[in-house]
Design an enzyme around this catalytic site. Structure first.
Site, PDB file in Angstrom:
ATOM      1  N   ILE A 173       0.820  -1.216   0.000  1.00  0.00           N
ATOM      2  CA  ILE A 173       0.000   0.000   0.000  1.00  0.00           C
ATOM      3  C   ILE A 173       0.851   1.261   0.000  1.00  0.00           C
ATOM      4  O   ILE A 173       0.314   2.369   0.062  1.00  0.00           O
ATOM      5  CB  ILE A 173      -0.961   0.027   1.213  1.00  0.00           C
ATOM      6  CG1 ILE A 173      -0.179  -0.110   2.523  1.00  0.00           C
ATOM      7  CG2 ILE A 173      -2.010  -1.059   1.080  1.00  0.00           C
ATOM      8  CD1 ILE A 173      -1.052  -0.009   3.767  1.00  0.00           C
ATOM      9  N   GLY A 206      11.432   1.642   3.383  1.00  0.00           N
ATOM     10  CA  GLY A 206      10.914   0.335   2.997  1.00  0.00           C
ATOM     11  C   GLY A 206       9.491   0.460   2.476  1.00  0.00           C
ATOM     12  O   GLY A 206       8.963   1.564   2.284  1.00  0.00           O
ATOM     13  N   ASP A 209      11.606  13.830   7.842  1.00  0.00           N
ATOM     14  CA  ASP A 209      11.135  13.396   6.523  1.00  0.00           C
ATOM     15  C   ASP A 209       9.630  13.636   6.387  1.00  0.00           C
ATOM     16  O   ASP A 209       8.867  12.736   6.030  1.00  0.00           O
ATOM     17  CB  ASP A 209      11.469  11.921   6.292  1.00  0.00           C
ATOM     18  CG  ASP A 209      11.329  11.521   4.825  1.00  0.00           C
ATOM     19  OD1 ASP A 209      11.392  12.423   3.957  1.00  0.00           O
ATOM     20  OD2 ASP A 209      11.152  10.322   4.549  1.00  0.00           O
TER      21      ASP A 209
END
Length: 583
Positions: free
Chosen positions: A310, A316, A428
């Site tokens: 998704i 990752g 981030d």
């Protein structure tokens, strides 16, 4: 591992072979030194031994010398001119004569341990026969007749049957002895019919003395029987035998090492497998409806199949894991190899478990081993903000929803910066890391992972943690991060939320390098085109004053000066002040 064992086996065998060759070679050089010693004890007026020069040729090619494959001397035939006729003992080239040798026989001759044939007959040798000759246990033929030795036979005793067909009486003192040469006479170029099954002794007047092994009279004094067969008394080992024993021992040692390594490798693999099985466990922070096990979680992701993926991020990919119809999780599979189950990872991730806020995704648990690492979060069915902005359906145009999302993210960041000890810097912040539920509540994800896992490995990342277009300029230039870097990234997200532009929109390509959504928003304001900043339909539905305040907040968050940028606590205060009525 198999290649390593094979290499070790070949190396040790090469060592054994080299050792054996070295031993043989050293023995050959030893025989060369003995021959040179003999040469020095002879007088050689006719230059019979002129070829005996170690600087010009190998000793096995010298006149009168024959060797085996290990360069050991097995035959030395230096017969002088034979003035007798009718002798039934013939040697090759006995008809030709190069001259006679004088002097004496050096005792060094006893060091030619492999010699079978020694013939120095019909020379002008004198002195005593060296007693060392009698110790040459492999000597098969000895011919010393036709010389002028003193002291008779020097205590020689021989046994076994007497030769009746030899009549080699000589007025000069001399001695020759030979034993059956039928098996190797041809290799020495000696007529096997002449030497086969002949055992004998010729002394001064042809008197025969029995014998098989040469011994001294001292042996008789020690109690040795004259008639005893002591051919079995050999106890010494020859170099070739020593080399063979050493080689065999090395090979046996190699085999033992290989067996031990093989058994150890099997045990190591077995233990490793056990450790992997034992390490496949889930560390759970929040009670779940169904107990979570490694197999349960991985199976729920379809073993990390693409159909259940998704989202992709710098740390990752995230997978939907439906453990049961009413129990759905989000599993972020991390890049293996950064920590590999290190204690630091466990300590850092356990610290994140304490970070709790209504607008942060819930960390339910994690798994970390050398082969697999993943984090387990609560699943949010509304997707992420990046997809929400792309779709721009009717809800995406409603100010109430956009304001709520901006306020939720601001509250989450204010909590990380102000209420966590030590403070947590996200590093981030971007739309794909902001998740939504069905009621458009916003949740910040991936908090703490930049510190935990280091610089993101995504191709869209900078040399520091973060993503191009969202990283504060001072952080990108100096790698020094502060909470004001998160504020800058938040300002970029707000500009994307209210406009139709991306942080690095393709439409900016016509402008100079470094032109981004911040530069574009400033340009619109300076040109009096503020309403063109907002996505189509949003400006018309207003309230326009509130929209302008949010625009100014976003631009203030993205200024170069860190002191001018507001804190996230101040951003929350401003957004709450212009908050519309509840949904």
């Amino acid at each position: 591992m198999k290649k390593l064992l094979l290499a070790l086996f070949l190396l040790l065998n090469l060592f054994a072979f080299s050792f054996s060759r070295k031993l043989f070679s050293e023995s050959g050089f030893h025989d060369e030194a003995v021959l040179l010693e003999l040469k020095s004890s002879f007088s050689d007026p006719n230059g019979v031994l002129s070829s005996w020069d170690p600087n010009s040729s190998n000793h096995c090619s010298w006149y009168g010398v024959s060797c085996n494959s290990d360069l050991r001397v097995v035959s030395l035939i230096l017969r002088g001119c034979d003035d007798r006729e009718g002798s039934n003992l013939h040697f090759p080239d006995s008809s030709s004569c190069s001259g006679r040798l004088g002097g004496e026989i050096s005792p060094a001759v006893g060091d030619l341990s492999e010699i079978r044939v020694l013939s120095l007959a019909f020379n002008d040798l004198g002195g005593q026969i060296p007693k060392e000759i009698w110790g040459l246990e492999r000597l098969e033929l000895l011919d010393l007749q036709g010389n002028s030795f003193i002291g008779g036979i020097h205590g020689v005793r021989v046994s076994n049957r007497i030769s009746e067909d030899l009549n080699l009486a000589d007025e000069k003192p001399g001695l020759w002895i030979r034993r059956s040469l039928a098996n190797f006479g041809k290799s020495l170029k000696v007529d096997p019919l002449k030497v086969s099954e002949i055992v004998g002794v010729s002394l001064f007047s042809g008197n025969a003395v029995h014998g098989r092994k040469l011994t001294s009279l001292n042996d008789e004094e020690d109690g040795a029987s004259p008639n005893s067969d002591d051919s079995s008394g050999k106890t010494g080992l020859y170099p070739i035998e020593i080399a063979s024993i050493v080689s065999a021992s090395v090979i046996v040692f190699v085999l033992l090492v290989l067996v031990v390594l093989f058994l150890y490798t099997k045990k190591w693999k077995r233990n490793s497998q056990v450790q992997v099985v034992e390490a496949k466990e889930i560390k759970v922070f929040v009670d779940n409806v169904i107990p979570l096990t490694y197999e349960t979680v991985v199976r729920a992701t379809g073993y990390f199949s693409n159909s259940n993926c998704i989202g992709h991020g710098g740390f990752g990919s995230t997978y939907k894991a439906e453990v049961s119809p009413n129990n759905v999780l989000a599993v972020k599979r991390l890049s293996v190899g950064r920590f590999q189950g290190d204690q630091q990872f466990h300590a850092e991730i356990s610290a994140l478990e304490m970070v709790r806020h209504p607008n942060l995704v819930v960390l339910i648990g994690y798994h970390a081993s050398e082969t697999e690492m993943f984090l387990i979060y609560n699943y949010l069915s509304g997707g992420n903000l990046e997809d929400f902005i792309k779709e721009r359906s009717k809800p995406a145009l409603e100010w109430k929803i956009l304001h709520k999302i901006a306020l939720d993210v601001a509250r989450a960041l204010a909590y990380l910066h102000e209420q966590c000890s030590p403070k947590v810097l996200h590093r981030d912040i971007k739309p794909s890391n902001i998740l939504l539920d069905n009621n458009y509540n916003a949740y910040l994800s991936d908090f703490g992972l930049s510190k935990l896992l280091g610089t993101s490995q995504s191709h869209v990342t900078t040399g520091v943690a973060g993503t191009f277009g969202y990283v504060a300029p001072e952080y990108a230039m100096t790698c020094r991060v502060s909470e004001k870097a998160d504020v800058y990234s938040y300002g970029i997200v707000i500009l994307e939320l209210i406009s139709d532009k991306r942080a690095l929109d393709p439409s900016f390509s016509s402008h100079e390098n470094g032109f981004n959504i911040v530069s574009w928003a400033h340009m619109m304001l300076s040109q009096g085109k503020a309403k063109e900043v907002f996505t189509k339909g949003l400006w018309e539905t207003g309230p326009q004053d509130d929209l302008v305040e949010v625009l100014h907040l976003a631009l203030k968050c993205t200024v170069d000066s860190l002191s001018i940028r507001p804190t996230m606590k101040q951003a929350v205060k401003l957004l709450k002040r212009i908050q519309p009525s509840r949904l």
